[in-house]
Design a protein around this motif. Structure first.
Motif, PDB file in Angstrom:
ATOM      1  N   LYS A  80       0.671  -1.143   0.119  1.00 63.08           N
ATOM      2  CA  LYS A  80       0.017   0.146  -0.034  1.00 63.08           C
ATOM      3  C   LYS A  80       0.690   1.179   0.094  1.00 63.08           C
ATOM      4  O   LYS A  80       0.674   2.356  -0.672  1.00 63.08           O
ATOM      5  CB  LYS A  80      -0.969  -0.095   1.252  1.00 63.08           C
ATOM      6  N   THR A  81       2.028   1.217   0.772  1.00 61.34           N
ATOM      7  CA  THR A  81       2.827   2.469   0.889  1.00 61.34           C
ATOM      8  C   THR A  81       3.486   2.534  -0.479  1.00 61.34           C
ATOM      9  O   THR A  81       3.763   3.841  -1.078  1.00 61.34           O
ATOM     10  CB  THR A  81       3.737   2.331   2.066  1.00 61.34           C
ATOM     11  N   SER A  84       1.046   4.026  -3.143  1.00 58.72           N
ATOM     12  CA  SER A  84       0.424   5.331  -2.889  1.00 58.72           C
ATOM     13  C   SER A  84       1.667   6.319  -3.210  1.00 58.72           C
ATOM     14  O   SER A  84       1.427   7.401  -3.653  1.00 58.72           O
ATOM     15  CB  SER A  84       0.433   5.377  -1.159  1.00 58.72           C
ATOM     16  N   LYS A  89      -0.161  13.251  -6.417  1.00 58.84           N
ATOM     17  CA  LYS A  89      -1.108  13.485  -5.253  1.00 58.84           C
ATOM     18  C   LYS A  89      -2.413  14.453  -5.568  1.00 58.84           C
ATOM     19  O   LYS A  89      -1.846  15.727  -5.926  1.00 58.84           O
ATOM     20  CB  LYS A  89      -0.174  14.447  -4.279  1.00 58.84           C
ATOM     21  N   GLU A 102       0.266   9.869   6.142  1.00 57.68           N
ATOM     22  CA  GLU A 102      -0.391   9.179   5.172  1.00 57.68           C
ATOM     23  C   GLU A 102      -1.189   9.764   4.047  1.00 57.68           C
ATOM     24  O   GLU A 102      -1.596  10.830   4.116  1.00 57.68           O
ATOM     25  CB  GLU A 102      -1.575   8.302   6.045  1.00 57.68           C
ATOM     26  N   ARG A 103      -1.253   9.205   2.992  1.00 59.51           N
ATOM     27  CA  ARG A 103      -2.018   9.537   1.643  1.00 59.51           C
ATOM     28  C   ARG A 103      -3.399   9.198   1.830  1.00 59.51           C
ATOM     29  O   ARG A 103      -3.765   8.001   2.721  1.00 59.51           O
ATOM     30  CB  ARG A 103      -1.661   8.860   0.467  1.00 59.51           C
ATOM     31  N   ILE A 105      -5.472   7.491   0.251  1.00 61.37           N
ATOM     32  CA  ILE A 105      -5.779   6.403  -1.090  1.00 61.37           C
ATOM     33  C   ILE A 105      -6.221   5.276  -0.379  1.00 61.37           C
ATOM     34  O   ILE A 105      -7.446   4.754  -1.163  1.00 61.37           O
ATOM     35  CB  ILE A 105      -4.511   6.064  -1.751  1.00 61.37           C
ATOM     36  N   TRP A 106      -5.850   4.505   0.441  1.00 63.96           N
ATOM     37  CA  TRP A 106      -6.135   3.280   0.980  1.00 63.96           C
ATOM     38  C   TRP A 106      -7.030   3.486   2.215  1.00 63.96           C
ATOM     39  O   TRP A 106      -6.771   4.198   2.969  1.00 63.96           O
ATOM     40  CB  TRP A 106      -5.347   2.408   1.441  1.00 63.96           C
TER      41      TRP A 106
END
Length: 176
Positions: A80-81, A84, A89, A102-103, A105-106
């Protein structure tokens, strides 16, 4: 309270991993990026992908971990990292995620299920392969390009018309 996950070394697990925004199509739009991230993590932290389907906003997978290893959480975090970090962005990031770097996204959590026996395994494989039909992306499971069903057909495990004219109930998927 700390979330408790199954912790059986060398076991087989079923996962559902979702995007935070379920209206996005990042997983299929960036399929090569996702595949590359999974491949890189797999090389550094081996595991076997028994079955998998990638849909626009979520994925399902069955993994078998090596003997003595139960750390699927680390593998998912790395996948996931990496994914991302490789995306532009564009998402709105709330303060909680910003403070944790954190983004947006998830979804933070994901569903995991320890596979109990051969019937449980088969039901989850069927669920994975039928999922694109369930979500009305295709009429036949074989028509979805991002599925391990193609590997199962190539190996002669199932036929190319698997699931045609069936419903999830017809396929006896039980409690998936």
């Amino acid at each position: 309270m700390r979330y408790r996950r199954a912790d059986v070394a060398g076991a087989t697990y079923f996962f559902t991993v979702n995007l935070l925004n379920r209206k996005q199509t990042l997983l299929t739009n960036h399929i090569d990026t996702l595949r590359s991230c999974i491949k890189t993590v797999k090389q550094r932290h081996p595991f076997h992908i028994d079955a998998m389907v990638i849909l626009p906003d979520h994925l399902h997978a069955i993994w078998t971990l090596p003997p003595g290893d139960s750390d699927f959480a680390k593998r998912w975090m790395l996948i996931k990292t990496a994914f991302s970090r490789l995306l532009p962005k564009h998402e709105i990031i709330n303060q909680s995620r910003k403070s944790k770097r954190e983004r947006g996204i998830w979804q933070r959590r994901y569903w995991e299920h320890l596979i109990r026996d051969d019937l449980d395994y088969q039901r989850h494989v069927d669920y994975i392969h039928y999922n694109p039909v369930k979500h009305s992306y295709v009429d036949k499971a074989v028509d979805w390009p991002y599925s391990s069903i193609h590997r199962f057909i190539e190996k002669g495990i199932i036929s190319s018309d698997w699931g045609v004219g069936e419903t999830m109930n017809d396929l006896d998927m039980g409690e998936c």
